[in-house]
Design an enzyme around this catalytic site. Structure first.
Site: not given
Ligand code: PEP
Length: 252
Positions: A9-11, A97, A99, A169, A175, A215, A236-237
């Site tokens: 997920n590149w957001k 999600h 966010e 999640e 994050g 994470s 994500g990251g």
């Molecule tokens: C996400 O945004 O879905 C996520 C899991 O982010 P991260 O891996 O950065 O925690």
């Protein structure tokens, strides 16, 4: 047999050039991997979906959307419909999600509408949900997750579950660098699979992929993915660097 899935997920990251180069980097490396029964998904921002899809041609990479609006069309400035996604060959959309829930105020009721529209339009849905830190601390995390699933998805007929992927999640792990332990992930995923069995049947429970997100990185992916009910990850990251994302794919 349910699919293994690693989804990035590149957001709101990467301009068009960066998007193309990231897809190119992933494509080059995964070419050499044998990815039987494993799907690799990336979710760039809307404006870069077509560019990413073009770069992903002749690869295992599936380009998916991060969100969509629940209405078919109309006066919804700034929004994107399911048909618009389909018109550029997008087949999968992330809905719910954390966010979207916390920053953009998307409620369980709204998410259920988005899910309905996506299913009607024959899009696959990656449905995200998970508890806040205070829910876990107060031992209320199972109730919260059950409630999110009941409100967002459990109105669906069992046939619709062919188009659903779940992404658990825990919000406290997104994050933050803090990851649920593999045991915590497994415990929740087994609980979710059990709910699917109770609400639907063994077939839905056995065939629905349940991803873990929060994470995940190259150093912890293997251990998390080794758990029986963890079918992959929403990343994500760590999905923003081709080398890291590919290491996570290898871990599956
Ligand atoms: C996400 O945004 O879905 C996520 C899991 O982010 P991260 O891996 O950065 O925690």
């Amino acid at each position: 047999m349910r699919s293994k899935i690693v989804a990035g997920n590149w957001k709101m990251n990467n301009d068009c050039k960066q998007t193309k180069s990231l897809v190119k980097g992933i494509k080059k490396t995964i070419k050499k991997l044998s990815l039987e029964n494993t799907r690799v998904l990336v979710a760039p921002t809307f404006v870069n979906l077509s560019a990413a899809a073009k770069r992903a041609i002749k690869s295992k990479i599936e380009v998916v959307a991060q969100n969509m609006h629940q209405a078919s069309n109309g006066a919804f400035t700034g929004e994107i419909s399911a048909d618009m996604l389909k018109s550029i060959d997008i087949k999968t959309v992330i809905i719910g999600h954390s966010e979207r829930r916390s920053i953009f105020g998307e409620t369980d009721e709204l998410l259920a509408k988005k899910v309905n529209t996506a299913i009607e339009k024959e899009l696959e849905v990656i449905f995200c949900f998970g508890e806040q830190l205070e829910d876990r601390k107060s031992d209320n995390h199972f109730n919260v997750v059950k409630n999110q699933l009941e409100k967002g998805l459990f109105h669906l007929e069992s046939i619709a579950w062919n188009h659903i992927v779940l992404a658990y999640e825990p919000v406290w792990a997104i994050g933050t660098g803090e990851t649920a332990s593999p045991e915590q992930a497994q415990e929740m995923h087994a609980f979710i699979r059990n709910l699917l069995e109770e609400k639907y049947n063994t077939s839905v429970a056995d065939t629905t992929s349940i991803l873990y997100g929060g994470s995940v990185k190259p150093s912890n992916a293997k251990e998390i993915f080794s758990k029986e009910d963890v079918d992959g990850g929403l990343i994500g990251g760590a999905s923003l660097k081709a080398e890291d994302f590919v290491e996570i794919i290898k871990a599956i």
